[in-house]
Scaffold this active site. Structure first.
Site, PDB file in Angstrom:
ATOM      1  N   CYS A 282     -45.426 -50.307  44.505  1.00 17.95           N
ATOM      2  CA  CYS A 282     -46.144 -51.478  43.901  1.00 17.95           C
ATOM      3  C   CYS A 282     -47.070 -51.950  44.691  1.00 17.95           C
ATOM      4  CB  CYS A 282     -44.948 -52.639  43.721  1.00 17.95           C
ATOM      5  SG  CYS A 282     -45.470 -53.815  42.433  1.00 17.95           S
TER       6      CYS A 282
ATOM      7  N   HIS B 158     -40.556 -49.713  40.837  1.00 22.44           N
ATOM      8  CA  HIS B 158     -39.819 -49.964  42.165  1.00 22.44           C
ATOM      9  C   HIS B 158     -38.761 -49.078  42.164  1.00 22.44           C
ATOM     10  CE1 HIS B 158     -41.503 -53.595  43.916  1.00 22.44           C
ATOM     11  NE2 HIS B 158     -42.104 -53.684  42.262  1.00 22.44           N
TER      12      HIS B 158
ATOM     13  N   GLU C 193     -36.816 -48.283  44.688  1.00 26.42           N
ATOM     14  CA  GLU C 193     -35.943 -48.784  45.657  1.00 26.42           C
ATOM     15  C   GLU C 193     -34.760 -49.664  44.793  1.00 26.42           C
ATOM     16  OE1 GLU C 193     -38.586 -49.990  45.260  1.00 26.42           O
ATOM     17  OE2 GLU C 193     -38.257 -52.271  45.017  1.00 26.42           O
TER      18      GLU C 193
END
Ligand code: MN
Length: 250
Positions: free
Chosen positions: A117, A220, A222
């Site tokens: 990001c 994202h 994660e």
């Protein structure tokens, strides 16, 4: 490096406490899910607080086998030669003063680096690229890139460009991703190629052309790894690149 796990440095973000017991307190932080994803992929994550002196940056780099730049606040457009436009969010220029030179030094040293990001935007700006400051204010019609609701939920599709490392990592032509960004790469930095795009043309992945591991994604992963284990591949590739390199020569 021997058989130890690679150490991955994660530059810290700034958190301003606006309420609670200590308003105005400034904190250094990294969201836990980045650290968990790195650990799950076989790395030892370490948080790197803001420093700006060149020798301190060099000393931080010498501690790690690779770097991961996380999401966070907007980049200060002055760092890519633009004045701020309406719609630009909060910026903490000291973060940029830490992260931009760190990204340049990591690239020069061939240190495996993943940008997520804001982290992808750091890689691009560090190498001479620019950003859309506020997609929602742009004249072109864009898809929704700031989703609401579940963090892990797939929000839009990205198409992976054939022949890129990112395409090899996922081994398919497109992938569903979450989306929490209102900025995006505008002018791609020299020496980079686009490796993923949303269907509105917004750049969702970039990587260097020189074959090193210096790669960014706009979504994202994660936040998705628990529900979509394939997303862990990005972190595994980073760890494997560190191992293949045999650690940090510095
Ligand atoms: Mn998006």
């Amino acid at each position: 490096m021997g058989s130890r796990k690679p150490v991955i440095g994660v530059p810290s973000n700034v958190l301003m406490d606006s309420h609670g017991a200590f308003p105005g307190t400034e904190r250094a932080y990294v969201n836990q899910d980045y650290l968990d994803s790195l650990a799950l992929a076989g790395a030892i994550p370490v948080v790197l607080p803001m420093v700006s002196e060149p020798e301190d940056l060099q000393a931080q780099l010498a501690l790690v086998d690779g770097l991961m730049f996380s999401g966070g606040v907007d980049l200060d457009p002055l760092f890519y030669g633009e004045e701020p436009v309406p719609g630009l969010g909060d910026t903490y220029p000291d973060m940029d003063r830490h992260q931009l030179p760190l990204a340049r030094m990591a690239r020069a040293a061939g240190l495996p680096t993943l940008g997520i990001c804001r982290g992808m935007q750091i890689l691009n700006v560090a190498a001479g690229g620019t950003l859309h400051q506020a997609l929602e204010r742009a004249p072109e019609p864009y898809l929704r890139h700031v989703q609401t609701g579940w963090r892990h939920a797939v929000s839009h599709t990205v198409d992976l460009v054939e022949g890129t490392r990112l395409r090899r990592i996922f081994d398919r032509a497109s992938v569903g991703v979450n989306s929490f960004h209102h900025q995006a790469v505008k002018a791609l930095a020299p020496g980079f190629q686009v490796s993923a795009r949303a269907r509105d043309g917004v750049i969702e992945g970039i990587e260097t052309l020189d074959g090193g591991f210096h790669l960014g994604v706009q979504w994202h992963p994660e936040g998705m790894v628990r529900k979509y284990p394939d997303m862990l591949r990005l972190f595994r590739e980073l760890v494997e690149a560190c191992i293949a390199k045999g650690g940090n020569p510095a």
